[in-house]
Design an enzyme around this catalytic site. Structure first.
Site, mmCIF file in Angstrom:
data_model
loop_
_atom_site.group_PDB
_atom_site.id
_atom_site.type_symbol
_atom_site.label_atom_id
_atom_site.label_comp_id
_atom_site.label_asym_id
_atom_site.label_seq_id
_atom_site.Cartn_x
_atom_site.Cartn_y
_atom_site.Cartn_z
ATOM 1 N N SER A 182 0.799 -1.227 0.000
ATOM 2 C CA SER A 182 0.000 0.000 0.000
ATOM 3 C C SER A 182 0.832 1.278 0.000
ATOM 4 O O SER A 182 0.335 2.324 -0.385
ATOM 5 C CB SER A 182 -0.951 -0.007 1.187
ATOM 6 O OG SER A 182 -0.228 -0.142 2.385
ATOM 7 N N HIS A 210 -5.438 -4.362 -1.554
ATOM 8 C CA HIS A 210 -5.341 -3.288 -2.552
ATOM 9 C C HIS A 210 -5.369 -3.823 -3.990
ATOM 10 O O HIS A 210 -5.286 -3.045 -4.930
ATOM 11 C CB HIS A 210 -4.063 -2.470 -2.339
ATOM 12 C CG HIS A 210 -4.187 -1.451 -1.243
ATOM 13 N ND1 HIS A 210 -4.807 -0.236 -1.417
ATOM 14 C CD2 HIS A 210 -3.798 -1.489 0.052
ATOM 15 C CE1 HIS A 210 -4.773 0.446 -0.287
ATOM 16 N NE2 HIS A 210 -4.166 -0.295 0.625
ATOM 17 N N LYS A 241 -12.163 -1.471 0.053
ATOM 18 C CA LYS A 241 -11.386 -0.610 -0.833
ATOM 19 C C LYS A 241 -12.088 -0.505 -2.187
ATOM 20 O O LYS A 241 -13.069 0.203 -2.282
ATOM 21 C CB LYS A 241 -9.951 -1.119 -0.887
ATOM 22 C CG LYS A 241 -9.285 -0.819 0.475
ATOM 23 C CD LYS A 241 -7.929 -1.362 0.685
ATOM 24 C CE LYS A 241 -7.456 -0.897 2.060
ATOM 25 N NZ LYS A 241 -6.571 -1.831 2.723
HETATM 26 C C1 LIG Z 1 -6.499 -2.098 4.128
HETATM 27 C C2 LIG Z 1 -5.868 -3.412 4.358
HETATM 28 C C3 LIG Z 1 -6.415 -4.324 5.271
HETATM 29 C C4 LIG Z 1 -7.609 -3.980 6.117
HETATM 30 O O1 LIG Z 1 -8.804 -4.087 5.411
HETATM 31 P P1 LIG Z 1 -10.147 -3.572 6.093
HETATM 32 O O2 LIG Z 1 -11.215 -4.237 5.322
HETATM 33 O O3 LIG Z 1 -10.151 -2.083 5.983
HETATM 34 O O4 LIG Z 1 -10.090 -4.032 7.516
HETATM 35 C C5 LIG Z 1 -5.816 -5.552 5.407
HETATM 36 N N1 LIG Z 1 -4.713 -5.877 4.702
HETATM 37 C C6 LIG Z 1 -4.148 -5.021 3.818
HETATM 38 C C7 LIG Z 1 -2.945 -5.435 3.052
HETATM 39 C C8 LIG Z 1 -4.711 -3.753 3.630
HETATM 40 O O5 LIG Z 1 -4.154 -2.911 2.754
#
Ligand SMILES: *Cc1c(COP(=O)(O)O)cnc(C)c1O
Length: 394
Positions: A182, A210, A241
């Protein structure tokens, strides 16, 4: 007088003094290309709403209908009385979309990781973890009680070496990596990692938060991108996301999904996802299955923005996805850049240590299918003006 909270006040004061206190901005508009943030209309370069689905009319409508049919709350954990027919429908649709045997949904991606790792490895086992993995993988790994061995970021040779040196001391091994990282927007070399896990017979888990809805054919994720269908044991994803809602999922072999229904603690001990969330996610899958238009536009937008930023002289790092880091070096410069962007009507976050390594502070631009060409040009012009003013570009 009690003094048992004094240490917290002291910690907070120290954060403020060192400029690390996180001041959280407030939105008073829906998600989209433009937002009202702290009362000001700004171009949105911050959110993970890659496809613009967070406020999609069909998804909003489906969520309303879900409330009319099922109410607002699930009423229980999945394993007691919280499993509704729509939860199963979402799991079946997701499994089909991703081309896996089975899928299980959770309240969030974070919860999906917390469910998976402790169910699959324990004290006698070892986890090989990319050094830049997401916090939820780190926390879930610790919770599992397994030994954690970090390998150099996206480095199959280092992973191979660490497995050879250590695996013999443990009962089971598991390799875990983010699919898309990310902070840099780069991809895990999942094809090479898979060759190694296959050769050593260790479990392979990828967290594609992502990548879901972004990479692969029509947004089917990193496993599809590398054509590794059926070869990755556990694929964690999120609905929070690109899918524009909130929730998490695990996709993979039927036996693993069955096991998580029995042993995944957030599944067993935290209430199910809400009906409007679930119905909105179902529509998101529908939209992705029926057209690649949004995913195509996302990549087109990202390609345009990145190439124009490079032409202006900015360093956009190693990104292979719509996540566009603008490398600035020291944290105070990145913070000042972000403040000046905001004043000029562009909302983009600066990231510094400890979120990224020292000396690698940056602004992270999140491109979306919701941006018009005009929006992107406004962003580019603003970056150019501030970049010149601050001496980042000439
Ligand atoms: C954003 C993210 C999460 C968390 O996801 P949520 O649904 O917001 O809890 C988990 N792992 C990675 C790699 C992320 O980028």
């Amino acid at each position: 007088m009690s003094n048992r909270l004094d240490w917290i006040q002291a910690e907070l004061d120290a954060l403020r003094q060192s400029g690390l206190y996180n001041r959280i901005r407030t939105l008073s508009s829906p998600q989209g290309a433009w937002l009202i943030v702290d009362g000001k209309k700004v171009l949105n370069f911050c959110s993970n709403n890659y496809l613009g689905l967070a406020n999609h009319p069909r998804m909003v409508q489906a969520a309303k209908e879900a409330i009319d049919r099922y109410g607002v709350g699930p009423g229980a954990v999945r394993s007691i009385a919280g499993t509704m027919d729509i939860h199963l429908e979402l799991e079946q649709r997701l499994a089909k979309f991703k081309g896996v045997e089975s899928a299980l949904t959770f309240q969030s991606g974070f919860a999906a990781n917390l469910a998976s790792l402790p169910a699959l490895v324990g004290k006698e086992d070892v986890i090989f973890s990319d050094e830049l993995n997401h916090a939820s993988i780190i926390d879930a790994s610790r919770l599992s009680g397994a030994t954690i061995i970090r390998f150099s970021h996206a480095d199959p040779a280092d992973l191979q070496k660490k497995i050879q040196e250590n695996l013999g001391n443990y009962r089971r091994g598991l390799v875990v990596t983010d699919g898309v990282f990310s902070m840099d927007g780069d991809l895990a070399p999942l094809d090479k990692i898979h060759e190694i896990t296959e050769a050593h017979n260790v479990l392979l888990m990828v967290d594609d938060a992502h990548g879901e809805g972004v990479v692969g054919k029509g947004g089917r994720g990193i496993v599809d991108h590398f054509n590794l269908h059926g070869k990755v044991d556990i694929e964690v994803g999120t609905f929070s996301k690109a899918f524009g809602v909130v929730g998490g999922a695990v996709a993979g072999k039927a036996a693993i999904i069955d096991w998580l229904r029995q042993r995944g603690r957030p599944f067993l001990f935290s209430s199910a996802a809400t009906p409007p969330d679930v119905m909105a996610c179902l529509v998101a899958i529908d939209l992705l299955e029926n057209s690649t238009e949004l995913v195509d536009r996302l990549w087109e937008n990202a390609g345009f923005f990145k190439s124009e930023m490079k032409r202006l002289g900015f360093d956009t790092g190693q990104s292979a996805t719509p996540i566009t880091p603008v490398m600035l070096g020291e944290a105070p410069l990145a913070q000042q850049f972000s403040r000046e962007l905001f004043d000029a009507g562009v909302f983009a976050m600066s990231l510094g240590y400890p979120t990224v390594p020292k000396g690698k502070a940056r602004i992270r631009v999140m491109i979306s299918a919701a941006h018009s060409r005009e929006d992107l040009e406004k962003g580019l012009n603003t970056f150019a003006a501030i970049g010149k003013k601050l001496g980042v570009i000439s």
